[in-house]
Design an enzyme around this catalytic site. Structure first.
Site, PDB file in Angstrom:
ATOM      1  N   ARG A   1      31.601  77.522  46.338  1.00  0.00           N
ATOM      2  CA  ARG A   1      31.812  78.703  47.177  1.00  0.00           C
ATOM      3  C   ARG A   1      31.645  78.341  48.649  1.00  0.00           C
ATOM      4  NH1 ARG A   1      31.683  84.045  45.845  1.00  0.00           N
ATOM      5  NH2 ARG A   1      33.107  83.312  44.226  1.00  0.00           N
TER       6      ARG A   1
ATOM      7  N   GLU B   1      35.850  74.102  40.347  1.00  0.00           N
ATOM      8  CA  GLU B   1      36.636  75.014  39.524  1.00  0.00           C
ATOM      9  C   GLU B   1      36.764  74.503  38.084  1.00  0.00           C
ATOM     10  OE1 GLU B   1      37.666  77.918  40.059  1.00  0.00           O
ATOM     11  OE2 GLU B   1      37.402  78.145  42.207  1.00  0.00           O
TER      12      GLU B   1
ATOM     13  N   GLN C   1      34.707  77.971  31.347  1.00  0.00           N
ATOM     14  CA  GLN C   1      34.012  78.143  30.062  1.00  0.00           C
ATOM     15  C   GLN C   1      32.560  77.674  30.102  1.00  0.00           C
ATOM     16  OE1 GLN C   1      37.211  75.907  27.938  1.00  0.00           O
ATOM     17  NE2 GLN C   1      37.298  77.693  26.605  1.00  0.00           N
ATOM     18  N   THR C   2      31.954  77.674  31.296  1.00  0.00           N
ATOM     19  CA  THR C   2      30.578  77.208  31.440  1.00  0.00           C
ATOM     20  C   THR C   2      29.827  78.117  32.409  1.00  0.00           C
ATOM     21  OG1 THR C   2      31.348  74.921  31.134  1.00  0.00           O
ATOM     22  CG2 THR C   2      29.126  75.217  31.995  1.00  0.00           C
TER      23      THR C   2
ATOM     24  N   GLY D   1      29.809  69.535  28.137  1.00  0.00           N
ATOM     25  CA  GLY D   1      30.729  70.032  27.114  1.00  0.00           C
ATOM     26  C   GLY D   1      32.178  70.097  27.570  1.00  0.00           C
TER      27      GLY D   1
ATOM     28  N   TYR E   1      45.530  79.245  36.695  1.00  0.00           N
ATOM     29  CA  TYR E   1      44.377  79.719  37.460  1.00  0.00           C
ATOM     30  C   TYR E   1      43.909  78.667  38.469  1.00  0.00           C
ATOM     31  CZ  TYR E   1      39.639  80.233  38.912  1.00  0.00           C
ATOM     32  OH  TYR E   1      38.529  80.266  39.700  1.00  0.00           O
TER      33      TYR E   1
ATOM     34  N   ASP F   1      41.231  84.434  36.812  1.00  0.00           N
ATOM     35  CA  ASP F   1      40.381  83.903  35.750  1.00  0.00           C
ATOM     36  C   ASP F   1      40.032  85.040  34.790  1.00  0.00           C
ATOM     37  OD1 ASP F   1      38.501  85.431  37.095  1.00  0.00           O
ATOM     38  OD2 ASP F   1      36.963  83.866  37.117  1.00  0.00           O
TER      39      ASP F   1
ATOM     40  N   CYS G   1      32.370  94.927  36.966  1.00  0.00           N
ATOM     41  CA  CYS G   1      33.399  95.273  35.980  1.00  0.00           C
ATOM     42  C   CYS G   1      33.238  94.373  34.754  1.00  0.00           C
ATOM     43  CB  CYS G   1      34.790  95.117  36.599  1.00  0.00           C
ATOM     44  SG  CYS G   1      36.123  95.880  35.644  1.00  0.00           S
TER      45      CYS G   1
ATOM     46  N   CYS H   1      30.796 101.310  36.906  1.00  0.00           N
ATOM     47  CA  CYS H   1      31.919 101.950  37.616  1.00  0.00           C
ATOM     48  C   CYS H   1      31.469 102.733  38.844  1.00  0.00           C
ATOM     49  CB  CYS H   1      32.690 102.860  36.659  1.00  0.00           C
ATOM     50  SG  CYS H   1      33.470 101.975  35.284  1.00  0.00           S
TER      51      CYS H   1
ATOM     52  N   CYS I   1      41.256 103.473  40.133  1.00  0.00           N
ATOM     53  CA  CYS I   1      41.257 102.685  38.902  1.00  0.00           C
ATOM     54  C   CYS I   1      41.869 103.525  37.788  1.00  0.00           C
ATOM     55  CB  CYS I   1      39.845 102.265  38.536  1.00  0.00           C
ATOM     56  SG  CYS I   1      39.738 101.394  36.950  1.00  0.00           S
TER      57      CYS I   1
END
Length: 362
Positions: A22, A34, A39-40, A78, A117, A135, A186, A193, A202
């Site tokens: 970031r 990235e 998945q981590t 992994g 992505y 993502d 979200c 919300c 929305c």
């Protein structure tokens, strides 16, 4: 700018998460961040991200490294295909782009391991291009904002492009704001919300479909497999083999073995697999222990046995995919998580290990 993107970007400016990469504008460092984050959990990635960049600070260093050293630094994170693809892509970047990532979505997507992505994230954040990066978190936000049931990637990117245009082309912050919103407010269940900057407008909230957007996939039961494997001793060394790149945990080293077939004991499976894969006849001497481990799509119980080679001496014939090594040397190789405690103990000189129960945290 439209009022909704104003609100979203204002929210992001004051509440953005601290995640690896970031604020980073170096394309290489952002790329590594990235890929690692796929998945981590973010908290898991942080120390790996730092160690990886210390060892491989740029594309050229990564490209010049051998795969074993890359996998060793990645060990424990992994989804090792990510590391293999980073390594392959780095070599392609050196060969075709002078070691720099290209500022073009199409060129980025042609590299190993870079999909829609990641290409969008690099294009927008590193190069300032008005490209979407959707993502899993951003997907959920977009599905609810536009009340989409099961949209394809192109439809989601169209929605993101609309918001990018409303934000005056500020794709970098807009993309990251959508990701952070999905991660913190979200959420899949019990979304906040009332605190969402996109609540006004929305469609899912307006129509009462928030809990059904996006449609949840039905998870299939996770199968379980018993694996028999052998620690084969010869002349004070043990035999390790490398897993094929195309298989689960590809490129990692392991003790030879395989799945237990119907009617077999784990010891019989270990002996059969060693014979079929390596042509070595072994005598099973005793059980080392059992390791239970859960992967994303299956659970295993790994039954480990001490064994002695009873056929012709194979030490001088170990090829590139198998090696005879002394126990202290094992720590130089990248092994699956299920082997970690055993490797540590063997390397420390504990050769007994009989009938110990080894548990690996899930």
């Amino acid at each position: 700018m439209s009022s909704r993107t104003d609100r979203l970007l204002g929210w992001f400016a004051s509440r953005q998460r601290e995640v690896p990469g970031r604020g980073e504008r170096d394309p290489y460092r952002l790329w590594v961040a990235e890929v690692m984050a796929q998945q981590t959990r973010v908290t898991t990635v942080v120390p790996y991200y730092r160690r990886f960049l210390e060892r491989f600070p740029d594309v050229s260093t990564l490209a010049a490294a051998d795969l074993d050293s890359v996998l060793k630094v990645w060990e424990g994170l992994g989804y090792y295909g990510r590391a293999r693809n980073l390594h392959r892509a780095a070599r392609e970047l050196v060969a075709a782009y002078g070691g720099a990532l290209p500022a073009d979505v199409g060129a980025l997507r042609s590299l190993p391991g870079i999909g829609r992505y990641t290409a969008g994230a690099l294009a927008s954040i590193a190069f300032g291009l008005p490209e979407p990066a959707v993502d899993g978190n951003a997907r959920r936000v977009l599905c609810r904002l536009f009340d989409l049931d099961r949209p394809g990637p192109a439809r989601l990117e169209d929605g993101a492009r609309l918001l990018i245009a409303e934000a005056g082309g500020e794709a970098a912050d807009l993309n990251q704001a959508l990701m952070d919103l999905g991660a913190s407010i979200c959420t899949p269940r019990s979304p906040g919300c009332a605190a969402c900057p996109l609540a006004d407008g929305c469609l899912a909230l307006e129509r009462g479909t928030v809990d059904r957007r996006p449609e949840r996939r039905i998870r299939r039961p996770i199968p379980h497999h018993d694996i028999g494997a052998a620690i084969i001793w010869h002349g004070g060394r043990v035999l390790i083999t490398r897993r094929p790149d195309a298989e689960l945990l590809g490129g990692l080293w392991e003790f030879p073995g395989g799945k237990v077939k119907e009617g077999e004991t784990p010891a019989q499976a270990a002996r059969r697999e060693v014979m079929e894969e390596l042509g070595i006849v072994v005598a099973i001497c005793g059980e080392v222990g059992r390791v239970r481990h859960t992967y994303s799509h299956m659970r295993i119980t790994l039954h480990l046995f001490h064994a002695l080679a009873t056929g012709p001496e194979r030490e001088g014939n170990a090829g590139g995919d198998s090696r005879w090594v002394r126990p202290p040397e094992l720590t130089a190789f990248a092994f699956p998580a299920a082997n970690r405690d055993l490797i540590r103990r063997l390397a420390a000189g504990d050769e007994r290990l009989h009938r110990d129960q080894i548990e690996v945290p899930r």
